[in-house]
Write an enzyme that holds these catalytic residues in place. Sequence first.
Site, PDB file in Angstrom:
ATOM      1  N   GLY A  80      55.291  30.754  33.693  1.00 15.82           N
ATOM      2  CA  GLY A  80      55.664  30.099  32.441  1.00 15.82           C
ATOM      3  C   GLY A  80      54.508  29.347  31.814  1.00 15.82           C
ATOM      4  O   GLY A  80      53.355  29.569  32.158  1.00 15.82           O
ATOM      5  N   GLY A 114      47.202  34.955  26.995  1.00 12.76           N
ATOM      6  CA  GLY A 114      46.792  35.718  28.187  1.00 12.76           C
ATOM      7  C   GLY A 114      47.990  36.444  28.769  1.00 12.76           C
ATOM      8  O   GLY A 114      47.929  37.642  29.067  1.00 12.76           O
ATOM      9  N   HIS A 115      49.099  35.710  28.913  1.00 12.23           N
ATOM     10  CA  HIS A 115      50.328  36.343  29.398  1.00 12.23           C
ATOM     11  C   HIS A 115      50.773  37.430  28.408  1.00 12.23           C
ATOM     12  O   HIS A 115      51.157  38.537  28.804  1.00 12.23           O
ATOM     13  CB  HIS A 115      51.452  35.311  29.532  1.00 12.23           C
ATOM     14  CG  HIS A 115      51.175  34.219  30.524  1.00 12.23           C
ATOM     15  ND1 HIS A 115      50.922  32.915  30.138  1.00 12.23           N
ATOM     16  CD2 HIS A 115      51.118  34.222  31.874  1.00 12.23           C
ATOM     17  CE1 HIS A 115      50.736  32.170  31.220  1.00 12.23           C
ATOM     18  NE2 HIS A 115      50.838  32.927  32.285  1.00 12.23           N
TER      19      HIS A 115
HETATM   20  P1  AMP Z   1      50.421  32.522  35.856  1.00 13.83           P
HETATM   21  O1  AMP Z   1      51.560  32.203  34.948  1.00 13.83           O
HETATM   22  O2  AMP Z   1      49.262  31.596  35.698  1.00 13.83           O
HETATM   23  O3  AMP Z   1      50.843  32.731  37.284  1.00 13.83           O
HETATM   24  O4  AMP Z   1      49.873  33.915  35.376  1.00 13.83           O
HETATM   25  C1  AMP Z   1      50.685  35.040  35.295  1.00 13.83           C
HETATM   26  C2  AMP Z   1      49.815  36.252  35.070  1.00 13.83           C
HETATM   27  O5  AMP Z   1      49.092  36.094  33.851  1.00 13.83           O
HETATM   28  C3  AMP Z   1      48.778  36.441  36.190  1.00 13.83           C
HETATM   29  O6  AMP Z   1      48.682  37.813  36.499  1.00 13.83           O
HETATM   30  C4  AMP Z   1      47.526  35.917  35.550  1.00 13.83           C
HETATM   31  O7  AMP Z   1      46.338  36.487  36.085  1.00 13.83           O
HETATM   32  C5  AMP Z   1      47.712  36.323  34.096  1.00 13.83           C
HETATM   33  N1  AMP Z   1      46.875  35.503  33.227  1.00 13.83           N
HETATM   34  C6  AMP Z   1      46.798  34.151  33.224  1.00 13.83           C
HETATM   35  N2  AMP Z   1      45.862  33.743  32.344  1.00 13.83           N
HETATM   36  C7  AMP Z   1      45.334  34.864  31.797  1.00 13.83           C
HETATM   37  C8  AMP Z   1      44.303  35.116  30.822  1.00 13.83           C
HETATM   38  N3  AMP Z   1      43.627  34.135  30.239  1.00 13.83           N
HETATM   39  N4  AMP Z   1      44.033  36.399  30.499  1.00 13.83           N
HETATM   40  C9  AMP Z   1      44.707  37.422  31.099  1.00 13.83           C
HETATM   41  N5  AMP Z   1      45.676  37.265  32.012  1.00 13.83           N
HETATM   42  C10 AMP Z   1      45.978  35.996  32.365  1.00 13.83           C
END
Ligand code: AMP
Length: 279
Positions: free
Chosen positions: A30, A35-36
């Site tokens: 969340g 990026g997400h």
């Molecule tokens: P998280 O919510 O931080 O666990 O991230 C969920 C997914 O989004 C993971 O696979 C992360 O690597 C990816 N993610 C987070 N930040 C970025 C970003 N800046 N660019 C690309 N993918 C991202």
Amino acid sequence: MVICRTIASLEEYLSTRPSGPRLGFIPTMGALHDGHASLIREARAGGRFAVVSVFVNPTQFNDPTDFQKYPKTIDQDIFLLEKTGTDVLFLPSVDEIYPQGTAPAKHYDLGYLETVLEGQYRPGHFQGVCQVVERLLRIVRPDDLYMGQKDYQQCMVIRRLIELENLPVTLVVCPIRREPDGLAMSSRNLRLDAAHRAGATAIYAALEAIKHGDTPEQAKTALESKGFKVDYVTVANAKTLQPWDGKSQAVALIAAFYNDVRLIDNEVLASPVPGTRRN
Ligand code: AMP
């Protein structure tokens, strides 16, 4: 978009979906950002039926304060998910994911991967990541799993998990999305005040400096002089994360605290190679 809060409702809904498109799964914690969204767009562009989970997994936080302070923005998250064309949001409770409690049922043999970098500085973190990702994969049963290169070592760990558990899923690693000033997008950026948000771009500057020939030590000194508390700045073999031998494809990785917020970033390096800048 359909929102499922229980495994039963998710399974019921997925059993009625059209059989053609492959199922793409994007697990998140969340506080969603572009990026997400880029992972969801990638899944959608490939014609996938997109299932996104939002679940702040307690078992991957080695620091309880980090868990408590993890940003929660579910209303905005739902808005972003609708906008990016997500088909299903899976929004389970901790009890739904861990009905027997959060204690790990098994140990994942991650070998060397767990002894370095994030594994070294966040003991138990990758065990918790494997625990939740395996659980989610067994619930959602996707064809393709979308993850971000932002979490470079995590992608390697998940590749190992898929191998270890023989899971029938293909891992798709997507590029890092950055803010216009270079800062890698991250949910934790929300915890930076304006001054630290502006200064945080130094991490990307350090990666760029390494790419252009600075040594990791020089980059670390530069970050420390700006007030970062550095866990590591390193250049490693991009395939194994073993120390870089000067020949193989390399990746530069950084983890540092800035005003108590832990930020990570990385960049796969082409030439010129680190440590070759001529002053
Ligand atoms: P998280 O919510 O931080 O666990 O991230 C969920 C997914 O989004 C993971 O696979 C992360 O690597 C990816 N993610 C987070 N930040 C970025 C970003 N800046 N660019 C690309 N993918 C991202």
